[in-house]
Scaffold this motif. Sequence first.
Motif, PDB file in Angstrom:
ATOM      1  N   LEU A 139      27.411  61.948 -78.547  1.00  0.00           N
ATOM      2  CA  LEU A 139      27.433  61.702 -79.999  1.00  0.00           C
ATOM      3  C   LEU A 139      27.100  60.248 -80.317  1.00  0.00           C
ATOM      4  O   LEU A 139      26.339  59.960 -81.248  1.00  0.00           O
ATOM      5  CB  LEU A 139      28.793  62.075 -80.582  1.00  0.00           C
ATOM      6  CG  LEU A 139      29.079  63.566 -80.761  1.00  0.00           C
ATOM      7  CD1 LEU A 139      30.568  63.788 -80.989  1.00  0.00           C
ATOM      8  CD2 LEU A 139      28.282  64.120 -81.931  1.00  0.00           C
ATOM      9  N   LEU A 140      27.678  59.322 -79.553  1.00  0.00           N
ATOM     10  CA  LEU A 140      27.404  57.905 -79.773  1.00  0.00           C
ATOM     11  C   LEU A 140      25.934  57.583 -79.524  1.00  0.00           C
ATOM     12  O   LEU A 140      25.317  56.802 -80.251  1.00  0.00           O
ATOM     13  CB  LEU A 140      28.286  57.046 -78.866  1.00  0.00           C
ATOM     14  CG  LEU A 140      29.777  56.994 -79.178  1.00  0.00           C
ATOM     15  CD1 LEU A 140      30.493  56.060 -78.200  1.00  0.00           C
ATOM     16  CD2 LEU A 140      30.026  56.512 -80.611  1.00  0.00           C
ATOM     17  N   ALA A 141      25.363  58.197 -78.468  1.00  0.00           N
ATOM     18  CA  ALA A 141      23.959  57.950 -78.135  1.00  0.00           C
ATOM     19  C   ALA A 141      23.044  58.402 -79.256  1.00  0.00           C
ATOM     20  O   ALA A 141      22.127  57.676 -79.673  1.00  0.00           O
ATOM     21  CB  ALA A 141      23.598  58.663 -76.829  1.00  0.00           C
ATOM     22  N   VAL A 142      23.279  59.599 -79.775  1.00  0.00           N
ATOM     23  CA  VAL A 142      22.414  60.111 -80.841  1.00  0.00           C
ATOM     24  C   VAL A 142      22.713  59.415 -82.161  1.00  0.00           C
ATOM     25  O   VAL A 142      21.813  59.266 -83.011  1.00  0.00           O
ATOM     26  CB  VAL A 142      22.567  61.641 -80.970  1.00  0.00           C
ATOM     27  CG1 VAL A 142      23.868  62.025 -81.658  1.00  0.00           C
ATOM     28  CG2 VAL A 142      21.390  62.230 -81.734  1.00  0.00           C
ATOM     29  N   CYS A 188      24.235  52.010 -80.103  1.00  0.00           N
ATOM     30  CA  CYS A 188      25.031  52.490 -81.223  1.00  0.00           C
ATOM     31  C   CYS A 188      25.310  51.354 -82.205  1.00  0.00           C
ATOM     32  O   CYS A 188      25.166  51.521 -83.423  1.00  0.00           O
ATOM     33  CB  CYS A 188      26.339  53.097 -80.712  1.00  0.00           C
ATOM     34  SG  CYS A 188      27.283  53.964 -81.978  1.00  0.00           S
ATOM     35  N   ILE A 189      25.692  50.204 -81.682  1.00  0.00           N
ATOM     36  CA  ILE A 189      25.967  49.044 -82.531  1.00  0.00           C
ATOM     37  C   ILE A 189      24.707  48.596 -83.264  1.00  0.00           C
ATOM     38  O   ILE A 189      24.722  48.322 -84.471  1.00  0.00           O
ATOM     39  CB  ILE A 189      26.547  47.891 -81.686  1.00  0.00           C
ATOM     40  CG1 ILE A 189      27.933  48.255 -81.162  1.00  0.00           C
ATOM     41  CG2 ILE A 189      26.611  46.596 -82.510  1.00  0.00           C
ATOM     42  CD1 ILE A 189      28.481  47.265 -80.156  1.00  0.00           C
ATOM     43  N   ILE A 190      23.575  48.551 -82.536  1.00  0.00           N
ATOM     44  CA  ILE A 190      22.308  48.142 -83.146  1.00  0.00           C
ATOM     45  C   ILE A 190      21.892  49.135 -84.232  1.00  0.00           C
ATOM     46  O   ILE A 190      21.467  48.742 -85.324  1.00  0.00           O
ATOM     47  CB  ILE A 190      21.204  48.040 -82.066  1.00  0.00           C
ATOM     48  CG1 ILE A 190      21.490  46.863 -81.130  1.00  0.00           C
ATOM     49  CG2 ILE A 190      19.834  47.862 -82.721  1.00  0.00           C
ATOM     50  CD1 ILE A 190      20.534  46.767 -79.965  1.00  0.00           C
ATOM     51  N   GLY A 191      22.022  50.431 -83.935  1.00  0.00           N
ATOM     52  CA  GLY A 191      21.623  51.455 -84.898  1.00  0.00           C
ATOM     53  C   GLY A 191      22.441  51.408 -86.174  1.00  0.00           C
ATOM     54  O   GLY A 191      21.891  51.443 -87.277  1.00  0.00           O
ATOM     55  N   ILE A 192      23.766  51.321 -86.036  1.00  0.00           N
ATOM     56  CA  ILE A 192      24.641  51.267 -87.209  1.00  0.00           C
ATOM     57  C   ILE A 192      24.385  49.993 -88.004  1.00  0.00           C
ATOM     58  O   ILE A 192      24.302  50.018 -89.243  1.00  0.00           O
ATOM     59  CB  ILE A 192      26.120  51.349 -86.782  1.00  0.00           C
ATOM     60  CG1 ILE A 192      26.422  52.721 -86.172  1.00  0.00           C
ATOM     61  CG2 ILE A 192      27.042  51.089 -87.975  1.00  0.00           C
ATOM     62  CD1 ILE A 192      27.820  52.835 -85.590  1.00  0.00           C
ATOM     63  N   SER A 193      24.249  48.873 -87.317  1.00  0.00           N
ATOM     64  CA  SER A 193      24.023  47.592 -87.983  1.00  0.00           C
ATOM     65  C   SER A 193      22.715  47.594 -88.779  1.00  0.00           C
ATOM     66  O   SER A 193      22.681  47.169 -89.943  1.00  0.00           O
ATOM     67  CB  SER A 193      24.001  46.469 -86.939  1.00  0.00           C
ATOM     68  OG  SER A 193      23.692  45.230 -87.536  1.00  0.00           O
ATOM     69  N   TYR A 194      21.639  48.106 -88.155  1.00  0.00           N
ATOM     70  CA  TYR A 194      20.347  48.126 -88.849  1.00  0.00           C
ATOM     71  C   TYR A 194      20.381  49.069 -90.045  1.00  0.00           C
ATOM     72  O   TYR A 194      19.845  48.756 -91.116  1.00  0.00           O
ATOM     73  CB  TYR A 194      19.249  48.558 -87.883  1.00  0.00           C
ATOM     74  CG  TYR A 194      17.870  48.518 -88.494  1.00  0.00           C
ATOM     75  CD1 TYR A 194      17.202  47.309 -88.659  1.00  0.00           C
ATOM     76  CD2 TYR A 194      17.247  49.683 -88.925  1.00  0.00           C
ATOM     77  CE1 TYR A 194      15.940  47.256 -89.234  1.00  0.00           C
ATOM     78  CE2 TYR A 194      15.989  49.648 -89.502  1.00  0.00           C
ATOM     79  CZ  TYR A 194      15.340  48.436 -89.651  1.00  0.00           C
ATOM     80  OH  TYR A 194      14.091  48.402 -90.232  1.00  0.00           O
ATOM     81  N   PHE A 195      21.021  50.213 -89.886  1.00  0.00           N
ATOM     82  CA  PHE A 195      21.112  51.178 -90.981  1.00  0.00           C
ATOM     83  C   PHE A 195      21.875  50.597 -92.164  1.00  0.00           C
ATOM     84  O   PHE A 195      21.416  50.678 -93.314  1.00  0.00           O
ATOM     85  CB  PHE A 195      21.790  52.455 -90.492  1.00  0.00           C
ATOM     86  CG  PHE A 195      21.768  53.582 -91.483  1.00  0.00           C
ATOM     87  CD1 PHE A 195      20.754  54.529 -91.439  1.00  0.00           C
ATOM     88  CD2 PHE A 195      22.757  53.714 -92.456  1.00  0.00           C
ATOM     89  CE1 PHE A 195      20.720  55.579 -92.339  1.00  0.00           C
ATOM     90  CE2 PHE A 195      22.731  54.756 -93.371  1.00  0.00           C
ATOM     91  CZ  PHE A 195      21.713  55.697 -93.311  1.00  0.00           C
ATOM     92  N   ARG A 196      23.018  50.000 -91.906  1.00  0.00           N
ATOM     93  CA  ARG A 196      23.833  49.441 -92.990  1.00  0.00           C
ATOM     94  C   ARG A 196      23.140  48.267 -93.670  1.00  0.00           C
ATOM     95  O   ARG A 196      23.318  48.035 -94.867  1.00  0.00           O
ATOM     96  CB  ARG A 196      25.195  48.998 -92.437  1.00  0.00           C
ATOM     97  CG  ARG A 196      26.054  50.128 -91.901  1.00  0.00           C
ATOM     98  CD  ARG A 196      26.274  51.221 -92.936  1.00  0.00           C
ATOM     99  NE  ARG A 196      26.940  50.715 -94.110  1.00  0.00           N
ATOM    100  CZ  ARG A 196      28.265  50.688 -94.267  1.00  0.00           C
ATOM    101  NH1 ARG A 196      29.039  51.135 -93.304  1.00  0.00           N
ATOM    102  NH2 ARG A 196      28.791  50.229 -95.376  1.00  0.00           N
TER     103      ARG A 196
END
Length: 238
Positions: A129-132, A220-228
């Motif tokens: 889940l974290l990976a996706v 996961c951190i990079i993805g969430i950070s970029y999205f927000r």
Amino acid sequence: MVRYKQTVIGIAWSVLRPFLTMVVFTVVFGKIAKLPSDGVPYPIMVYAAMLPWQFFANALQESSNSLINNVNLLTKVYFPRLLLPLSAMAVSLVDFLISIVILFALMLWYHFWPDWKILTLPFFLFLDLLAVLGAGLWLSALNVKYRDFRYVVPFIIQFGLYISPVGFSSSVIPERWRLLFSANPMVGVIDGFRWAILGDSTQIFWPGFLMSVGATLLFCIIGISYFRRTETSFADII
């Protein structure tokens, strides 16, 4: 389910796709290439990897397109944009749970049963889940600005299938390359699923597993950070 609306066999596709892929991989890698199967029936070894991979591939495909497929919602209604990719992942999670039926059927057929390690499966599903989540959020945000990613994502998924131990065991990778191989987050997820399902028949390469977990958390951190950071501009750009 909406995804299978107006299809002949409907939700059975969620079982048929990983099953047919498992059959192909078993013939190619198990029968023709004769790669090792860690002492377990080759179909079970492959399907234990197909479960997390199919969830990752489906969820990544759906979540990466979730924003551009809901343009009307983004431009007319305010709501947390994070809900769109998350809902797409939830649909793929339902497919994953349905696909487990085939795993139990294979175990019955081959008279193979897991041990206590099967209780750790939710942990490895959480890693999946974290990976996706990381990859899906990152790509969905990039897809809003650069529509090329709509065509890049299927290539990423296809390429990822080749560099992940889905049709073969990680044990066939030479030891000097195992750490580099494990930089792929799905290596740790797949090896973890096999360890939980196959029990003592397979072993985890712990240095590589820890590297995969680290890569998963980083993405996961990079993805969430970029999205927000970019979600406030989605409605203007799209």
